[in-house]
Design a protein around this motif. Structure first.
Motif, PDB file in Angstrom:
ATOM      1  N   ALA A 127      52.187 -38.810  52.230  1.00 56.20           N
ATOM      2  CA  ALA A 127      51.555 -39.847  51.412  1.00 56.20           C
ATOM      3  C   ALA A 127      51.960 -39.718  49.949  1.00 56.20           C
ATOM      4  O   ALA A 127      52.314 -38.640  49.477  1.00 56.20           O
ATOM      5  N   ASN A 128      51.887 -40.847  49.260  1.00 56.37           N
ATOM      6  CA  ASN A 128      52.177 -40.882  47.827  1.00 56.37           C
ATOM      7  C   ASN A 128      51.177 -41.818  47.166  1.00 56.37           C
ATOM      8  O   ASN A 128      50.232 -42.273  47.802  1.00 56.37           O
ATOM      9  N   ASP A 129      51.390 -42.141  45.916  1.00 57.25           N
ATOM     10  CA  ASP A 129      50.430 -42.962  45.172  1.00 57.25           C
ATOM     11  C   ASP A 129      50.138 -44.311  45.836  1.00 57.25           C
ATOM     12  O   ASP A 129      49.030 -44.835  45.704  1.00 57.25           O
ATOM     13  N   ALA A 130      51.096 -44.860  46.539  1.00 54.37           N
ATOM     14  CA  ALA A 130      50.889 -46.166  47.167  1.00 54.37           C
ATOM     15  C   ALA A 130      49.786 -46.136  48.222  1.00 54.37           C
ATOM     16  O   ALA A 130      49.132 -47.156  48.476  1.00 54.37           O
ATOM     17  N   GLN A 131      49.547 -44.983  48.826  1.00 56.54           N
ATOM     18  CA  GLN A 131      48.547 -44.880  49.882  1.00 56.54           C
ATOM     19  C   GLN A 131      47.164 -44.464  49.364  1.00 56.54           C
ATOM     20  O   GLN A 131      46.198 -44.439  50.117  1.00 56.54           O
ATOM     21  N   ILE A 132      47.048 -44.157  48.087  1.00 59.81           N
ATOM     22  CA  ILE A 132      45.772 -43.672  47.547  1.00 59.81           C
ATOM     23  C   ILE A 132      44.599 -44.611  47.836  1.00 59.81           C
ATOM     24  O   ILE A 132      43.566 -44.153  48.338  1.00 59.81           O
ATOM     25  N   PRO A 133      44.701 -45.912  47.582  1.00 55.19           N
ATOM     26  CA  PRO A 133      43.539 -46.773  47.855  1.00 55.19           C
ATOM     27  C   PRO A 133      43.115 -46.767  49.329  1.00 55.19           C
ATOM     28  O   PRO A 133      41.919 -46.777  49.636  1.00 55.19           O
ATOM     29  N   LEU A 134      44.096 -46.731  50.227  1.00 52.91           N
ATOM     30  CA  LEU A 134      43.782 -46.752  51.657  1.00 52.91           C
ATOM     31  C   LEU A 134      43.166 -45.431  52.113  1.00 52.91           C
ATOM     32  O   LEU A 134      42.271 -45.411  52.968  1.00 52.91           O
ATOM     33  N   VAL A 135      43.624 -44.323  51.550  1.00 48.30           N
ATOM     34  CA  VAL A 135      43.048 -43.014  51.876  1.00 48.30           C
ATOM     35  C   VAL A 135      41.673 -42.877  51.228  1.00 48.30           C
ATOM     36  O   VAL A 135      40.709 -42.439  51.867  1.00 48.30           O
ATOM     37  N   ALA A 136      41.555 -43.266  49.964  1.00 50.01           N
ATOM     38  CA  ALA A 136      40.280 -43.155  49.247  1.00 50.01           C
ATOM     39  C   ALA A 136      39.191 -43.981  49.924  1.00 50.01           C
ATOM     40  O   ALA A 136      38.007 -43.612  49.868  1.00 50.01           O
ATOM     41  N   ALA A 137      39.557 -45.051  50.583  1.00 51.36           N
ATOM     42  CA  ALA A 137      38.578 -45.877  51.298  1.00 51.36           C
ATOM     43  C   ALA A 137      37.895 -45.105  52.426  1.00 51.36           C
ATOM     44  O   ALA A 137      36.815 -45.470  52.870  1.00 51.36           O
ATOM     45  N   GLN A 138      38.513 -44.009  52.873  1.00 54.16           N
ATOM     46  CA  GLN A 138      37.942 -43.195  53.954  1.00 54.16           C
ATOM     47  C   GLN A 138      36.915 -42.176  53.460  1.00 54.16           C
ATOM     48  O   GLN A 138      36.255 -41.515  54.246  1.00 54.16           O
ATOM     49  N   LEU A 139      36.778 -42.031  52.154  1.00 55.03           N
ATOM     50  CA  LEU A 139      35.879 -41.019  51.589  1.00 55.03           C
ATOM     51  C   LEU A 139      34.411 -41.282  51.903  1.00 55.03           C
ATOM     52  O   LEU A 139      33.594 -40.358  51.855  1.00 55.03           O
ATOM     53  N   GLY A 140      34.050 -42.494  52.244  1.00 60.50           N
ATOM     54  CA  GLY A 140      32.665 -42.815  52.566  1.00 60.50           C
ATOM     55  C   GLY A 140      32.241 -42.382  53.963  1.00 60.50           C
ATOM     56  O   GLY A 140      31.060 -42.366  54.284  1.00 60.50           O
ATOM     57  N   ASN A 141      33.199 -42.000  54.793  1.00 61.98           N
ATOM     58  CA  ASN A 141      32.915 -41.573  56.160  1.00 61.98           C
ATOM     59  C   ASN A 141      32.813 -40.046  56.168  1.00 61.98           C
ATOM     60  O   ASN A 141      33.813 -39.349  55.980  1.00 61.98           O
ATOM     61  N   ALA A 142      31.607 -39.528  56.374  1.00 59.08           N
ATOM     62  CA  ALA A 142      31.384 -38.082  56.287  1.00 59.08           C
ATOM     63  C   ALA A 142      32.235 -37.286  57.272  1.00 59.08           C
ATOM     64  O   ALA A 142      32.633 -36.158  56.977  1.00 59.08           O
TER      65      ALA A 142
END
Length: 172
Positions: free
Chosen positions: A110-125
């Motif tokens: 992964a690189n900076d382009a995937q940050i929003p898509l990965v960060a969206a998963q932070l709400g799932n414990a």
């Protein structure tokens, strides 16, 4: 305890060599698989992500192996691979175990382009630890900002997870 000990001694050969008898593919096979998959580009990654969600263990294992081979052996295609995996994570994958598998693979590409898509998963414990480590593995200022922003919104216990990831050196 005695029963567990006797079982271990009875399977001493397996304890000494747990991979004995497994039919694991060779590195050369990984290169061949990656070369074939590269031809399919993002469509091949999407198909493999579908297989990861199968109820068939053989298909899941094969898809995991193929994605790993693709990430490990296709440095020129990593951006395309990472984007296809991140989009699949965000749009197509519902199962948390599958999300964790994809996030583990994204740590490698992964690189900076995937940050929003990965960060969206932070709400799932359930998948949050994998998303945190993927962002930490990206290791850029933008990834660090995503972790800091998430920590600022989280309760204290969860915020420590983010802070700990920021202190972890990026794997090389």
């Amino acid at each position: 305890l005695g029963l567990i000990s006797s079982l271990l001694f009875a399977q001493e050969d397996n304890v000494k060599n747990p991979a004995q008898g497994l039919n694991l593919p060779s590195p050369a096979e990984g290169h061949r698989v990656a070369a074939e998959l590269e031809k399919g580009g993002a469509d091949a990654v999407t198909k493999l992500l579908e297989l990861l969600q199968s109820s068939n263990t053989t298909e899941i294992t094969s898809a995991t192996y193929a994605l790993t081979a693709l990430v490990a052996n296709s440095p020129d295609k990593r951006d395309v691979i990472a984007q296809a995996m991140a989009e699949g994570l965000a749009e197509k994958i519902q199962d948390d175990n599958t999300k964790c598998t994809v996030l583990k693979l994204l740590r490698l590409c992964a690189n900076d382009a995937q940050i929003p898509l990965v960060a969206a998963q932070l709400g799932n414990a359930t998948v949050r630890p994998y998303a945190i480590m993927t962002l930490a593995s990206i290791g850029t200022p933008a990834a660090a900002k995503a972790l800091v922003d998430a920590a600022a919104k989280a309760d204290t216990a969860v915020a420590f997870e983010y802070v700990s990831a920021l202190a972890t050196p990026k794997p090389v």
